[in-house]
Design a protein around this motif. Structure first.
Motif, mmCIF file in Angstrom:
data_model
loop_
_atom_site.group_PDB
_atom_site.id
_atom_site.type_symbol
_atom_site.label_atom_id
_atom_site.label_comp_id
_atom_site.label_asym_id
_atom_site.label_seq_id
_atom_site.Cartn_x
_atom_site.Cartn_y
_atom_site.Cartn_z
ATOM 1 N N GLY A 165 -15.844 30.766 -34.571
ATOM 2 C CA GLY A 165 -17.276 30.536 -34.583
ATOM 3 C C GLY A 165 -17.886 30.902 -35.928
ATOM 4 N N GLY A 166 -19.158 30.560 -36.094
ATOM 5 C CA GLY A 166 -19.838 30.876 -37.340
ATOM 6 C C GLY A 166 -21.094 30.051 -37.501
ATOM 7 N N GLY A 221 -22.323 19.285 -39.371
ATOM 8 C CA GLY A 221 -21.058 19.883 -39.784
ATOM 9 C C GLY A 221 -20.065 20.005 -38.645
ATOM 10 N N SER A 222 -18.931 20.630 -38.965
ATOM 11 C CA SER A 222 -17.833 20.765 -38.007
ATOM 12 C C SER A 222 -17.337 22.198 -37.955
ATOM 13 C CB SER A 222 -16.665 19.853 -38.413
ATOM 14 O OG SER A 222 -17.033 18.497 -38.401
ATOM 15 N N LEU A 223 -16.806 22.557 -36.795
ATOM 16 C CA LEU A 223 -16.109 23.821 -36.600
ATOM 17 C C LEU A 223 -14.957 23.578 -35.647
ATOM 18 C CD1 LEU A 223 -18.903 26.525 -35.981
ATOM 19 C CD2 LEU A 223 -17.355 26.420 -37.939
ATOM 20 N N ARG A 224 -13.927 24.392 -35.785
ATOM 21 C CA ARG A 224 -12.854 24.379 -34.803
ATOM 22 C C ARG A 224 -12.704 25.768 -34.200
ATOM 23 N NH1 ARG A 224 -6.344 23.198 -35.171
ATOM 24 N NH2 ARG A 224 -6.372 25.262 -36.160
ATOM 25 N N LEU A 225 -12.896 25.848 -32.909
ATOM 26 C CA LEU A 225 -12.715 27.092 -32.174
ATOM 27 C C LEU A 225 -11.285 27.179 -31.666
ATOM 28 C CD1 LEU A 225 -15.989 27.177 -30.025
ATOM 29 C CD2 LEU A 225 -15.630 27.923 -32.394
ATOM 30 N N ALA A 231 -24.713 28.317 -29.468
ATOM 31 C CA ALA A 231 -24.502 29.104 -28.254
ATOM 32 C C ALA A 231 -23.325 30.047 -28.494
ATOM 33 C CB ALA A 231 -24.182 28.195 -27.064
ATOM 34 N N VAL A 232 -23.105 30.917 -27.528
ATOM 35 C CA VAL A 232 -21.841 31.651 -27.484
ATOM 36 C C VAL A 232 -20.859 30.789 -26.697
ATOM 37 C CG1 VAL A 232 -20.656 33.743 -26.767
ATOM 38 C CG2 VAL A 232 -23.014 33.868 -27.598
ATOM 39 N N GLN A 242 -19.644 33.236 -31.326
ATOM 40 C CA GLN A 242 -20.980 32.701 -31.597
ATOM 41 C C GLN A 242 -20.903 31.482 -32.515
ATOM 42 O OE1 GLN A 242 -24.250 34.011 -30.567
ATOM 43 N NE2 GLN A 242 -24.774 31.973 -31.321
ATOM 44 N N VAL A 243 -21.590 30.449 -32.121
ATOM 45 C CA VAL A 243 -21.758 29.264 -32.964
ATOM 46 C C VAL A 243 -23.242 29.098 -33.250
ATOM 47 C CG1 VAL A 243 -21.566 26.750 -33.088
ATOM 48 C CG2 VAL A 243 -19.693 28.105 -32.124
#
Length: 115
Positions: A9-10, A16-20, A91-92, A110-111
């Motif tokens: 998270g971050g 944008g993109s994130l990978r959890l 969200a979390v 957390q995101v």
């Protein structure tokens, strides 16, 4: 007893993109129904995506075509690739492993989506 540890998270800008990642121990992700849930402040926890033991996946309508759930049996880890993030995705995010009657949760990550 299955233990789940989320990471990845971050803070990310809209679009944008994130990978959890959800690393599991004490159980094998391929035999559980693995899921990602999220909870925003003041809202109920909601299902984001699941991957069944057979490999089929399901998504909330709000994230279809943007998020992808996957798993790596060798690493015993489940992932959530999140693309085209929106402020309402903030969200979390929680990982869940379910094999009735048991259900296990991670501590959450957390995101935040903000410019």
């Amino acid at each position: 007893q299955v233990q789940l540890v989320e990471s990845g998270g971050g803070l990310v800008q809209p679009g944008g993109s994130l990978r959890l990642s959800c690393a599991a121990s004490g159980g094998t992700v391929t035999i559980y129904t693995m899921g990602w849930y999220r909870q925003a402040p003041g809202k109920q926890r909601e299902l984001v995506a699941t991957i069944l033991s057979g490999g089929s996946t399901n998504y909330a309508d709000s994230v279809k075509d943007r998020f992808t759930i996957s798993r790596d049996g060798a690493k015993n880890t489940v992932y959530l690739q999140m693309n085209s993030l929106k402020p309402e995705d903030a969200a979390v995010y929680y990982c869940n492993a379910r094999r009735l009657p048991r259900s296990y949760w991670g501590q959450g990550t957390q995101v935040t989506v903000s410019s």
